[in-house]
Design an enzyme around this catalytic site. Structure first.
Site, PDB file in Angstrom:
ATOM      1  N   LEU A   1     -33.297 -24.238  32.219  1.00  0.00           N
ATOM      2  CA  LEU A   1     -32.469 -23.084  32.554  1.00  0.00           C
ATOM      3  C   LEU A   1     -31.158 -23.014  31.776  1.00  0.00           C
ATOM      4  CD1 LEU A   1     -33.110 -23.042  36.407  1.00  0.00           C
ATOM      5  CD2 LEU A   1     -34.296 -21.761  34.611  1.00  0.00           C
ATOM      6  N   CYS A   2     -31.039 -23.832  30.723  1.00  0.00           N
ATOM      7  CA  CYS A   2     -29.844 -23.788  29.874  1.00  0.00           C
ATOM      8  C   CYS A   2     -29.928 -22.615  28.904  1.00  0.00           C
ATOM      9  CB  CYS A   2     -29.693 -25.084  29.078  1.00  0.00           C
ATOM     10  SG  CYS A   2     -29.043 -26.439  30.035  1.00  0.00           S
ATOM     11  N   HIS A   3     -28.782 -21.994  28.673  1.00  0.00           N
ATOM     12  CA  HIS A   3     -28.705 -20.904  27.706  1.00  0.00           C
ATOM     13  C   HIS A   3     -28.645 -21.471  26.285  1.00  0.00           C
ATOM     14  CE1 HIS A   3     -27.119 -19.057  31.383  1.00  0.00           C
ATOM     15  NE2 HIS A   3     -27.542 -17.915  30.883  1.00  0.00           N
TER      16      HIS A   3
ATOM     17  N   MET B   1     -23.847 -29.656  29.493  1.00  0.00           N
ATOM     18  CA  MET B   1     -25.200 -30.166  29.259  1.00  0.00           C
ATOM     19  C   MET B   1     -25.409 -30.542  27.796  1.00  0.00           C
ATOM     20  SD  MET B   1     -26.211 -30.404  32.233  1.00  0.00           S
ATOM     21  CE  MET B   1     -27.679 -31.240  31.701  1.00  0.00           C
ATOM     22  N   GLU B   2     -24.767 -29.826  26.888  1.00  0.00           N
ATOM     23  CA  GLU B   2     -24.881 -30.157  25.469  1.00  0.00           C
ATOM     24  C   GLU B   2     -24.213 -31.499  25.175  1.00  0.00           C
ATOM     25  OE1 GLU B   2     -26.127 -26.135  25.972  1.00  0.00           O
ATOM     26  OE2 GLU B   2     -24.380 -27.178  26.777  1.00  0.00           O
TER      27      GLU B   2
ATOM     28  N   ASP C   1     -34.058 -47.089  20.455  1.00  0.00           N
ATOM     29  CA  ASP C   1     -35.249 -46.990  19.608  1.00  0.00           C
ATOM     30  C   ASP C   1     -35.088 -47.780  18.316  1.00  0.00           C
ATOM     31  OD1 ASP C   1     -37.848 -45.885  18.751  1.00  0.00           O
ATOM     32  OD2 ASP C   1     -36.621 -44.836  17.267  1.00  0.00           O
TER      33      ASP C   1
END
Length: 171
Positions: free
Chosen positions: A79-81, A117-118, A132
């Protein structure tokens, strides 16, 4: 009481998930800073700092991975733009007290919605990339402390975590 009336902005009146319409919001400069850490054996940290990891420059590649991830946040979190980011910065520094590497990611834009969120995605993916690239040396590494450190802009203004924040605070 509906989910929307409880302050859950990504749910409609019927409780269904939806992307928030930010079209009516004013553009403001918004910045978010997030952090994380990768704890590892001292020997693993030393190999990374000496530039001798078999997969290459762990810090440089992880920094780039974090930057790339921030630009793809809307592809990863439903739901992130999609955002026109103006700046992404990822810093990765050794911390002998962990021992390991500390990651800090900053995202910025001028727009209608925040960039928390970014920044969190950048920090998370940088930490995952460190793991990794060094897992052949140390499978017991621990990724921890992914969290928002600070945000500015928008209706809620400025917020900064303090040393007592444990992630349970609201607002």
């Amino acid at each position: 009481m509906t989910a929307a009336s409880k302050g859950l902005t990504h749910l409609d009146a019927g409780g269904q998930a939806e992307m928030v319409d930010v079209g009516g919001k004013a553009d403001t400069q918004r910045t978010a800073i997030a952090a994380g850490a990768v704890k590892m054996k001292r020997e693993t940290l030393q190999v990374i700092l000496e530039g001798n990891a078999k997969k290459g420059d762990v810090i440089a590649v992880s920094r780039l991975a974090g930057i790339m991830a921030a630009k793809k946040t809307h592809d990863l979190i439903p739901l992130c733009h999609p955002l026109a980011l103006t700046k992404i910065a990822v810093e990765i520094d050794p911390d002998e007290t962990l021992p390991g590497l500390r990651v800090e990611a900053m995202a910025r834009l001028t727009g209608k919605t925040g960039v928390e969120m970014e920044a969190l995605t950048a920090a998370s993916i940088a930490c995952l990339t460190i793991y990794d690239m060094a897992k052949a040396l140390d499978k017991a590494m621990v990724i921890s402390d992914i969290r928002l450190i600070e945000k500015t802009g928008g209706k809620s203004g400025h917020w900064r975590a303090d040393d007592t924040d444990d992630g349970s605070a609201s607002g």
